[in-house]
Scaffold this motif. Sequence first.
Motif, PDB file in Angstrom:
ATOM      1  N   ASP A  24       0.849  -1.187   0.000  1.00  0.00           N
ATOM      2  CA  ASP A  24       0.000   0.000   0.000  1.00  0.00           C
ATOM      3  C   ASP A  24       0.882   1.232   0.000  1.00  0.00           C
ATOM      4  O   ASP A  24       2.109   1.128  -0.183  1.00  0.00           O
ATOM      5  N   GLU A  25       0.285   2.397   0.217  1.00  0.00           N
ATOM      6  CA  GLU A  25       1.046   3.642   0.117  1.00  0.00           C
ATOM      7  C   GLU A  25       2.152   3.759   1.158  1.00  0.00           C
ATOM      8  O   GLU A  25       3.125   4.486   0.967  1.00  0.00           O
ATOM      9  N   SER A  26       2.025   3.015   2.260  1.00  0.00           N
ATOM     10  CA  SER A  26       3.050   3.045   3.316  1.00  0.00           C
ATOM     11  C   SER A  26       4.002   1.857   3.242  1.00  0.00           C
ATOM     12  O   SER A  26       4.976   1.801   3.987  1.00  0.00           O
ATOM     13  N   HIS A  27       3.696   0.909   2.374  1.00  0.00           N
ATOM     14  CA  HIS A  27       4.517  -0.297   2.248  1.00  0.00           C
ATOM     15  C   HIS A  27       4.703  -0.579   0.760  1.00  0.00           C
ATOM     16  O   HIS A  27       4.039  -1.434   0.188  1.00  0.00           O
ATOM     17  N   THR A  28       5.603   0.167   0.138  1.00  0.00           N
ATOM     18  CA  THR A  28       5.794   0.080  -1.305  1.00  0.00           C
ATOM     19  C   THR A  28       6.846  -0.950  -1.690  1.00  0.00           C
ATOM     20  O   THR A  28       6.853  -1.426  -2.827  1.00  0.00           O
ATOM     21  N   ARG A  69       8.368  -5.239  -5.039  1.00  0.00           N
ATOM     22  CA  ARG A  69       7.454  -4.101  -5.160  1.00  0.00           C
ATOM     23  C   ARG A  69       6.528  -4.345  -6.345  1.00  0.00           C
ATOM     24  O   ARG A  69       6.832  -5.156  -7.228  1.00  0.00           O
ATOM     25  N   ALA A 130      -0.057  13.063  -3.209  1.00  0.00           N
ATOM     26  CA  ALA A 130      -0.902  11.949  -2.764  1.00  0.00           C
ATOM     27  C   ALA A 130      -2.360  12.147  -3.143  1.00  0.00           C
ATOM     28  O   ALA A 130      -3.083  11.181  -3.383  1.00  0.00           O
ATOM     29  N   VAL A 133      -3.347  10.768  -6.780  1.00  0.00           N
ATOM     30  CA  VAL A 133      -3.223   9.349  -7.126  1.00  0.00           C
ATOM     31  C   VAL A 133      -4.582   8.655  -7.000  1.00  0.00           C
ATOM     32  O   VAL A 133      -5.217   8.706  -5.939  1.00  0.00           O
ATOM     33  N   ARG A 136      -6.999   5.378  -4.079  1.00  0.00           N
ATOM     34  CA  ARG A 136      -6.952   5.455  -2.616  1.00  0.00           C
ATOM     35  C   ARG A 136      -8.296   5.008  -2.044  1.00  0.00           C
ATOM     36  O   ARG A 136      -9.344   5.439  -2.499  1.00  0.00           O
ATOM     37  N   ARG A 137      -8.231   4.132  -1.039  1.00  0.00           N
ATOM     38  CA  ARG A 137      -9.429   3.546  -0.449  1.00  0.00           C
ATOM     39  C   ARG A 137      -9.535   4.013   0.994  1.00  0.00           C
ATOM     40  O   ARG A 137      -8.586   3.881   1.768  1.00  0.00           O
TER      41      ARG A 137
END
Length: 260
Positions: A24-28, A69, A130, A133, A136-137
Amino acid sequence: MEKKQNTLYVGSLAKGLRLLRAFDESHTELSLVELAARSGLDKSAVQRLANTLHIEGMLEKDPATRRYRPSHAWLELAYAYYWSDQLVGQAIPKLIDLSQEIGETVNLAELSTDHIIYVSRLPCQRTYFAATVIGRRLPALSTSAGRAIISTFSPEDREDAIETWPLKPFTARTTMDRATIRNSIGEAVQQGYAISSDQMILSEIGVACPITSPDGRAFAAVQCSVSAHTWTRERIRAEILPRLQDTANAISPSSQVHRR
């Protein structure tokens, strides 16, 4: 039907999808250990799945760090999705007109189970990366778009959503009290639009109007985000809301909105 009772359910495929959802956006970028921790799968299974997904082109692997990734294949899937979603194609010209008229960020959000997902985002000059993009959920209850959509539900479905759908704090002022959210959605029922402040970003005001299907129930919304430093709610209602409502109404009659 529950997954375990579904004879057509392929557990190995589900595990592979579970692995993909670890990103996700914090775990690319993730190592095998991190993938195992985030997916809840054992390391040997993660190693096999990650290697398979790498060979099939769904994951890229850094030869030096051996971290994985998402690959460009994800964009190909998104491309296919956009051609399959008729609402996006119908809405885009109207969203562009709205964005040019008001000069602020405009989003198209669709309901995704108990979340909303941004399927189109038209930024203004001040928008940070951000917020441009797509994909985003966010918890529906925490967003103006989600509340606008929920406001069109039957009283029973509306109450079920308020009581059971998830909440997540994004700022120190994100509303976590369900009674307060119930009042906000109740106002949206009466007014035909939802407005919220400081839910995702401090000093940000969101206003959204539902895009309704022929039966009057919405599964999408047009949303606008503005800075509280330059906009008041009164000014939003006077200058943005009428255009936002016109755009949502223009999309609604021709849209084939459906639950995802």
